[in-house]
Design an enzyme around this catalytic site. Structure first.
Site, mmCIF file in Angstrom:
data_model
loop_
_atom_site.group_PDB
_atom_site.id
_atom_site.type_symbol
_atom_site.label_atom_id
_atom_site.label_comp_id
_atom_site.label_asym_id
_atom_site.label_seq_id
_atom_site.Cartn_x
_atom_site.Cartn_y
_atom_site.Cartn_z
ATOM 1 N N GLY A 1 -34.993 10.576 46.158
ATOM 2 C CA GLY A 1 -34.758 11.958 47.462
ATOM 3 C C GLY A 1 -34.653 10.829 48.368
ATOM 4 C CD GLN B 1 -37.154 7.046 53.048
ATOM 5 O OE1 GLN B 1 -36.833 8.104 52.616
ATOM 6 N NE2 GLN B 1 -37.157 6.210 52.189
ATOM 7 C CG LEU C 1 -34.456 4.693 48.678
ATOM 8 C CD1 LEU C 1 -33.643 5.382 48.698
ATOM 9 C CD2 LEU C 1 -33.965 3.749 47.421
HETATM 10 ZN ZN ZN Z 1 -40.144 7.345 50.389
#
Ligand code: ZN
Length: 179
Positions: free
Chosen positions: A48, A53, A102
């Site tokens: 995901g 991000q 991540l």
């Molecule tokens: Zn995350």
């Protein structure tokens, strides 16, 4: 060709901001952000991603549960873009399981999440979608929604002893499977 940006890392202020709602899913800039998110996710073994991000403070997430080296037992589903996502609880039951991110490389931790939720979002055509999620996919959804609120999964860890280096996490998982 769409450039794949660096993924924002813990400490970057974009990960601590409340993301803005999307007014128009057909907006060319929103399309560009979704493209970049899709390309970025496909270059990783994540399941995901949330727009903050990639440095975009917008309420857009992609859920793409699939078995990967990072999450070997994840169920397989079509990658789904969710705009202005939200959820309600279908049960108060929470369960702890391992998460990684991540934006926080090299770390895993046990995070409590609700097991059954009713989600609502706008799809890329602008339609309104409602769906029930449970288990691991419900977990990914709650993890990504947190990114839109300026939270990371580390903020939900209940005990620092449940934060592991990824190398120790993989040892634990292999041991518990008896190989
Ligand atoms: Zn995350």
């Amino acid at each position: 060709m769409t450039l794949v940006p660096e993924i924002a890392q813990l400490g970057d202020q974009v990960l601590r901001k409340k993301a803005e709602a999307v007014d128009n899913v057909h907006d060319i800039e929103i399309r560009r952000i979704i493209d970049v998110m899709q390309n970025t996710l496909s270059t990783t073994s994540g399941v995901g991603i949330a727009a903050p991000q990639i440095g975009e403070s917008k309420r857009i997430i992609i859920i793409a549960s699939r078995p990967t080296p990072r999450y070997p037992s994840a169920p397989l589903m079509e990658p789904t873009v969710m705009i202005n996502p939200d959820f309600k609880l279908l049960s108060e039951t929470r369960e702890k399981d391992w998460e990684g991110c991540l934006s926080i490389p090299g770390i895993r931790a046990l995070v409590p999440r609700y097991q059954e939720i009713l989600i609502q979002y706008t799809d890329i055509q602008g339609g309104s979608v409602e769906a029930k999620l449970n288990g691991f996919v419900a977990r990914i959804f709650q993890h990504e929604i947190d990114h839109l609120e300026g939270k990371t999964y580390l903020d939900r860890v209940e005990n620092n002893a449940e934060i592991f280096a990824e190398s120790e996490f993989f040892k634990l998982i292999c041991d518990s499977r008896g190989n």
